[in-house]
Scaffold this active site. Structure first.
Site, PDB file in Angstrom:
ATOM      1  N   HIS A  27       0.823  -1.092  -0.155  1.00  0.00           N
ATOM      2  CA  HIS A  27       0.127   0.016  -0.456  1.00  0.00           C
ATOM      3  C   HIS A  27       1.130   0.866  -0.116  1.00  0.00           C
ATOM      4  O   HIS A  27       1.412   1.402   0.803  1.00  0.00           O
ATOM      5  CB  HIS A  27      -0.398   0.158   1.520  1.00  0.00           C
ATOM      6  N   HIS A 261      -4.396   3.111  -3.098  1.00  0.00           N
ATOM      7  CA  HIS A 261      -4.501   2.640  -2.341  1.00  0.00           C
ATOM      8  C   HIS A 261      -3.377   1.285  -1.625  1.00  0.00           C
ATOM      9  O   HIS A 261      -2.561   1.266  -0.476  1.00  0.00           O
ATOM     10  CB  HIS A 261      -6.002   2.179  -1.371  1.00  0.00           C
ATOM     11  N   GLU A 415     -17.795  -4.515  24.754  1.00  0.00           N
ATOM     12  CA  GLU A 415     -16.567  -5.534  25.055  1.00  0.00           C
ATOM     13  C   GLU A 415     -15.190  -6.095  24.183  1.00  0.00           C
ATOM     14  O   GLU A 415     -14.122  -6.171  24.751  1.00  0.00           O
ATOM     15  CB  GLU A 415     -17.389  -6.849  24.899  1.00  0.00           C
ATOM     16  N   HIS A 478     -27.301 -16.125  25.402  1.00  0.00           N
ATOM     17  CA  HIS A 478     -26.923 -15.336  26.754  1.00  0.00           C
ATOM     18  C   HIS A 478     -25.785 -16.635  26.853  1.00  0.00           C
ATOM     19  O   HIS A 478     -24.702 -16.741  27.836  1.00  0.00           O
ATOM     20  CB  HIS A 478     -26.650 -15.330  28.375  1.00  0.00           C
TER      21      HIS A 478
END
Ligand code: TPP
Ligand code: NAG
Ligand code: NAG
Ligand code: NAG
Ligand code: MG
Length: 677
Positions: A27, A261, A415, A478
């Protein structure tokens, strides 16, 4: 900008161009666009290329890791243990210049980056660790820690959710030691960012309570960049985002387009850009001597700063011998002597307790004796039991909620950021042992960060409670089913599922002593009895024989809550005249590292083996001939009802054991561990 600055910037750009061209892969665009900012920033950074672990160095994180040719060029120019020859090997097998910056392979790289959004979130962790370290050990006239964390990030990093989580927390925590640069080039792989990214990033970061600065011409106005850095440093109670407007691939015929890019510049393009900037188009990897000399001179200056710090720290150790010894011990990467004596043990007479509760007990004992243990939870403090009594929160003092020397981090419901931040805290050094608590099921939310912890050897600990259908009424949304299989399949993760108090202590012992392996501790919500015959020492092997039988008809191998179930099944089986042994296997990773002889003593040839774990059986055929598990989602209900419904009762396990014995009767049985290679 001086001619020398301009020449230096162009040198960085062309080193990146030549490296990508040599590999025919990589890149070039972002390095060409960001070279001016990198040049202006690194001039101001304190670091010593000959001591990349110096604790008071400024950290640089390249969150847009695809721009690594930029970082490698800087490391070469600044005399790190990386040379032009290494640049020529860019992206080749066994080179020191892999396709994205890897902390284990490249001297001077702080964190492995590439998965977008991780680096900036690691940077928040680095900044938290610096603030905590400084608040704990700095003394008047002894600022032994006052370093900054800098990060470059691209549009992609800002689009990834994890950066939002981490940036939100960084703003709340008022991390004035964090300065980030957004490469606002309006281009990503799909072309113009206007196809998907039209939000007001400046307003967003202001809303996070960041200090935001703008540099309108990031391509050539290094004075403005330099001034922005100075202004950023003046604001000590907010992280700073510097919006740099740049041109991707600056200098290329395709500058400003996604064409630069991720593809090498074409030969004629390279030729014209070198000619335009007064470089010899025939020469590759050129470093003009004036450029080399000016960087070398700056390194000398930096090394003086490092020497002054050494003297400061020596004086600190004299004036504050106890604290000084503690800091030195941490810098040496050693735990306090005999720390493990504080790990609790239990007897079979002790009551049944949930392993999450046992985990809290361990944490409260060991945080008292190991000052480098810090941790937090993703808004599940009371149910995870991760905050030890009397703990002080890591908070800006001005909030009245805590102190920067606090050791408990309120991550909020974030999280993924928690995972990346934990990795950053570990990457800071100073022997930080950091943990984060959440439900096991939600560790998967952070899988991107967990994977990088494993890959880049961040020894962090996930305190993962509510580890199965045993969590009960919260139901299948869960209840982890596939989670352990996923993380057990990931290289270099120790996934512990302790069965009682002694095993929980063993899991923590492994986690705290580890320097290179992340740990996930899967802990129950429901109570588990103390198992006759468990011990820290035995569990520390990852697996061991808990119920020994002479010539067993079957061995039941289990983990966590199912070990006690297996022990109860043994009694049921006795009634049917079947002798069953029980193996507790709290951590596959640790068990796998034991000598084959030991493993075969636990899971020997000649006996059919049944594994029992109340989740996906995926992976258990490594250890067992027959698997009893839960290859479906769970259900909402009382834990005891769920275990009964799915057959996880002593009778249910005994039934599977009987079927196993009958099926293998008269057949020759090799241990699953006995393999050709
Ligand atoms: C999590 C993740 N998803 C996808 C990619 C693949 N990828 C690499 S660079 C990139 C585009 C990034 O755009 P930007 O940050 O604006 O970089 P620029 O093109 O400006 O260099 C993508 C999608 C990745 N590295 N990480
Ligand atoms: C999006 O950006 C491209 C390239 O800069 C430009 O040509 C186009 O007009 C823009 N489209 C919109 C809707 O802004
Ligand atoms: C736990 O380990 C200790 C020390 O090895 C041992 O004395 C104790 O019996 C073990 N507890 C159980 C429940 O087996
Ligand atoms: C939400 C939740 O599970 N809370 C529990 C947290 O831990 C305490 C003590 O074990 C329980 O009483 C709560 O029910
Ligand atoms: Mg971009």
């Amino acid at each position: 900008m001086s001619d020398l600055d301009q020449q230096s910037i162009n040198t960085i750009r062309l080193l990146a161009v030549d490296a990508v061209a040599a590999a025919n892969s990589g890149h070039p665009g972002a390095p060409m666009g960001l070279a001016p900012a990198a040049h202006a920033l690194w001039k101001k950074m304190n670091f010593d290329p000959k001591d990349t672990k110096w604790i008071n160095r400024d950290r640089f994180v390249l969150s847009n890791g695809h721009a690594c040719a930029l970082l490698y060029a800087l490391l070469v120019l600044y005399g790190f243990d990386l040379t032009v020859e290494d640049l020529k090997q860019f992206r080749q097998l066994h080179s020191k210049t892999p396709g994205h910056p890897e902390v284990l392979d490249v001297p001077g790289v702080e964190v492995t980056t590439g998965p977008l959004g991780q680096g900036i979130s690691n940077a928040v962790g680095l900044a938290i660790a610096q603030a905590q370290f400084a608040a704990t050990y700095n003394k008047p006239d002894f600022p032994i820690s006052n370093s900054y964390t800098y990060a470059f990030l691209g549009d992609g990093c800002l689009q990834e959710g994890v950066s939002s989580e981490a940036s939100s927390l960084a703003g709340h925590l008022q991390l004035g030691n964090l300065i980030a640069f957004w490469d606002d080039n309006k281009i990503s792989i799909d072309g113009s960012t206007n196809v998907s990214f039209t939000e007001d990033v400046v307003a967003r970061y202001k809303a996070y309570d960041w200090h935001v600065l703008e540099v309108a011409n990031g391509d050539s106005d290094i004075e403005a960049i330099s001034k922005a850095i100075d202004e950023a440093k003046k604001v000590t109670n907010k992280p700073t985002l510097i919006r740099l407007t740049t041109t991707i691939g600056f200098g290329s015929l395709n500058q400003g387009t996604h064409g630069v890019h991720g593809a090498p510049l074409k030969a004629d393009d390279i030729k014209q850009v070198k000619e335009k900037w007064g470089f010899n188009p025939e020469e590759k990897f050129a470093i003009p001597s004036a450029v080399a000399e000016s960087y070398a001179a700056q390194v000398k200056k930096n090394q003086k700063v490092h020497e002054e710090w050494n003297s400061l720290f020596a004086a600190y150790k004299e004036k504050y011998p106890e604290l000084g010894a503690e800091v030195q011990r941490r810098l040496d990467g050693k735990l306090p002597e005999n720390w493990a004596d504080s790990l609790p043990t239990y007897t079979p007479a002790d009551p049944a307790v949930a392993t999450r509760k046992l985990s809290e007990t361990v944490l409260s004992k060991i945080t008292a004796v190991v000052p480098e243990i810090i941790g937090g939870s993703a808004d599940l403090t009371p149910s995870n039991l991760t905050r030890t009594p009397g703990a002080i929160d890591f908070q800006p003092p001005s909030t009245g909620l805590g102190e920067y020397s606090g050791r408990y981090i309120r991550y909020g419901v974030r999280e993924h950021a928690m995972g990346s931040i934990m990795n950053g805290i570990h990457a800071f050094g100073a022997n930080y042992k950091n943990y984060g608590g959440t439900f096991l099921n939600f560790v998967s939310y952070a899988a991107g960060a967990v994977r990088l912890a494993a890959l880049s050897h961040h020894a962090v600990t996930w305190v993962a409670t509510h580890d199965s259908i045993g969590l009960g009424e919260d139901g299948p949304t869960h209840q982890p089913i596939e989670t352990l299989a996923h993380f057990r399949a990931t290289p270099n993760i120790a996934v512990w599922r302790p069965a009682d108090g002694n095993e929980t202590s063993a899991a923590y012992k492994s986690a705290i002593e580890s320097t290179t392996t992340p740990h996930i501790l899967a802990l129950t919500r429901q109570n588990l009895p103390q198992l006759e015959g468990s011990s820290i020492e035995k569990a520390s092997k990852g697996g061991y024989t808990l119920v020994k039988q002479e010539k067993p008809d079957v061995i039941i191998v289990a983990s966590g809550s199912e070990v006690a179930l297996a022990v109860d099944a043994v009694k049921v089986l006795e009634g049917s005249g079947i002798k069953a042994g029980v193996v507790s296997l709290p951590d596959h990773h640790t068990f796998d590292s034991q000598p084959l002889e030991y493993r075969l003593s636990v899971l020997p040839d000649g006996v059919p083996i049944l594994s029992v774990e109340v989740m996906s059986t995926f992976g258990w055929s490594k250890y067992s001939h027959e698997q009893f598990g839960l290859n479906r989602f769970g259900a909402s209900g009382k834990a005891s009802d769920l275990f009964k419904y799915f057959g996880f009762t002593p009778e249910g396990v005994a039934d599977k054991a009987i079927k196993t014995v009958e099926f293998y009767k008269g057949k020759s049985v090799l241990s699953p561990l006995t393999k050709a290679f």
